[in-house]
Design an enzyme around this catalytic site. Structure first.
Site, PDB file in Angstrom:
ATOM      1  N   SER A  31      -3.191 -26.464 -11.806  1.00  0.00           N
ATOM      2  CA  SER A  31      -3.865 -27.409 -10.917  1.00  0.00           C
ATOM      3  C   SER A  31      -3.217 -28.786 -10.990  1.00  0.00           C
ATOM      4  CB  SER A  31      -5.347 -27.509 -11.280  1.00  0.00           C
ATOM      5  OG  SER A  31      -5.503 -27.957 -12.614  1.00  0.00           O
ATOM      6  N   CYS A  94      -2.768 -22.352 -16.325  1.00  0.00           N
ATOM      7  CA  CYS A  94      -4.017 -23.117 -16.260  1.00  0.00           C
ATOM      8  C   CYS A  94      -5.095 -22.238 -16.858  1.00  0.00           C
ATOM      9  CB  CYS A  94      -4.340 -23.474 -14.810  1.00  0.00           C
ATOM     10  SG  CYS A  94      -5.968 -24.210 -14.552  1.00  0.00           S
ATOM     11  N   ASN A  95      -5.725 -22.709 -17.933  1.00  0.00           N
ATOM     12  CA  ASN A  95      -6.737 -21.893 -18.594  1.00  0.00           C
ATOM     13  C   ASN A  95      -7.904 -21.573 -17.665  1.00  0.00           C
ATOM     14  OD1 ASN A  95      -5.325 -23.483 -20.959  1.00  0.00           O
ATOM     15  ND2 ASN A  95      -6.274 -21.690 -21.877  1.00  0.00           N
ATOM     16  N   THR A  96      -8.372 -22.571 -16.933  1.00  0.00           N
ATOM     17  CA  THR A  96      -9.504 -22.359 -16.032  1.00  0.00           C
ATOM     18  C   THR A  96      -9.169 -21.318 -14.975  1.00  0.00           C
ATOM     19  OG1 THR A  96     -10.287 -24.628 -16.355  1.00  0.00           O
ATOM     20  CG2 THR A  96     -11.075 -23.469 -14.407  1.00  0.00           C
ATOM     21  N   CYS A 206      -6.142 -26.123 -23.316  1.00  0.00           N
ATOM     22  CA  CYS A 206      -5.802 -26.554 -21.960  1.00  0.00           C
ATOM     23  C   CYS A 206      -4.317 -26.864 -21.960  1.00  0.00           C
ATOM     24  CB  CYS A 206      -6.613 -27.789 -21.568  1.00  0.00           C
ATOM     25  SG  CYS A 206      -6.114 -28.545 -19.997  1.00  0.00           S
ATOM     26  N   THR A 207      -3.599 -26.427 -20.940  1.00  0.00           N
ATOM     27  CA  THR A 207      -2.144 -26.606 -20.935  1.00  0.00           C
ATOM     28  C   THR A 207      -1.739 -28.073 -20.837  1.00  0.00           C
ATOM     29  OG1 THR A 207      -2.107 -26.172 -18.535  1.00  0.00           O
ATOM     30  CG2 THR A 207      -1.675 -24.313 -20.008  1.00  0.00           C
ATOM     31  N   HIS A 208      -2.664 -28.949 -20.469  1.00  0.00           N
ATOM     32  CA  HIS A 208      -2.365 -30.384 -20.476  1.00  0.00           C
ATOM     33  C   HIS A 208      -2.236 -30.935 -21.895  1.00  0.00           C
ATOM     34  CE1 HIS A 208      -3.556 -30.403 -16.228  1.00  0.00           C
ATOM     35  NE2 HIS A 208      -3.059 -31.617 -16.142  1.00  0.00           N
TER      36      HIS A 208
END
Length: 285
Positions: A31, A94-96, A206-208
């Site tokens: 995202s 993206c985990n979500t 989270c990949t961020h």
């Protein structure tokens, strides 16, 4: 010599054409820009592939969106890229989106689709004091899938979950060159920092968040281990690519798709160049 060129829907490098070898195309999707942490791990392991990175800056962040919206949106974006490029493999970085959209993607497309999940299993093996922190978005922390991971792989550990959308914003800001406030990080992590026995191992769910690893280490107790899924995803991707039967090949240069060109996106262009991309384009849906 390459020079930058910017149009209404494209930012690119104009250079003397070179003959690039034919190689499989991997799409990495997120995202936002957090998926670059996963892309970087994959590229280190597989430097000679053709990479497309796509991020949905129009609907970012996904954490507050409905499941139906995310499923339809991700399928639509992957379809739009597939119409323009023959994809060998897709990574949903993206985990979500991974916890929600993978079944729909795998039903729709014939190429492999790899998702990311919080690295609860390896963290449970690494912890020394039995206390594992799960740092993720609020949506990921609350997902039944995350609870299932904990039940399957970390029943012998105390799992302390901390959901934060603020960290996502900080990671995006850092990638655009902004300084990160250590006091702000301390405020976010305060529920752990005030414990007599805080987590000695923290899952970056989270990949961020790997983009903030340096700052997180400054705030968390000395010796805290940070665990993310990037390396595991890269290994899985390498195995799948090696075992594909006659994957489609491309001689194109690496490129990035966004959903809208904005001044904020334009400031990302120098960073994206350092990641090995040659153009940034708006993806029509």
């Amino acid at each position: 010599m390459a020079t930058a060129r910017q149009g209404e829907n494209t930012i690119s490098l104009e250079a003397i054409p070179s003959n690039l070898p034919s190689r499989p195309t991997i799409l990495v999707f997120d995202s936002g820009v957090g998926g670059l942490s996963v892309y970087d791990e994959i590229r280190q392991l597989l430097p000679d592939l053709h990479y497309i990175y796509a991020f949905d800056n129009e609907a970012f962040p996904y954490g507050e969106k409905s499941q139906q919206f995310i499923i339809e949106r991700v399928v639509e974006i992957v379809s739009a890229v597939q119409q323009r490029h023959q994809l060998a493999l897709v990574v949903i970085a993206c985990n979500t989106a991974s916890t929600i959209s993978l079944p729909a993607l795998r039903e729709r497309f014939t190429f492999p689709v790899v998702g990311v999940v919080p690295a609860v299993k390896p963290a449970a093996k690494l912890t020394r004091n039995g206390v594992v922190g799960l740092l993720a978005t609020r949506a990921t922390v609350q997902r039944p899938y995350t609870h299932e991971l904990i039940t399957r792989f970390a029943t012998d550990c105390q799992i302390l979950s901390l959901g934060s959308s603020e960290l996502v914003e900080l990671a995006e800001a850092k990638l655009q060159g902004e300084a990160i406030s250590i006091s702000e990080l301390q405020k976010i992590l305060r529920p752990w920092l005030r414990l007599t026995e805080p987590p000695d191992t923290v899952v970056l769910g989270c990949t961020h968040f790997p983009l903030l690893a340096e700052e997180l280490k400054m705030v968390l107790p000395e010796g805290t281990r940070l665990v993310d899924s990037g390396a595991a995803i890269a290994k899985r991707t390498a195995w799948l690519i090696a075992n594909l039967d006659n994957p489609p090949l491309s001689t194109d240069r690496n490129l990035v798709y966004c959903l809208k060109i904005t001044p904020k996106v334009a400031t990302l262009w120098p960073i994206l160049q350092r990641y090995g991309f040659n153009s940034l384009e708006k993806l029509p849906l």
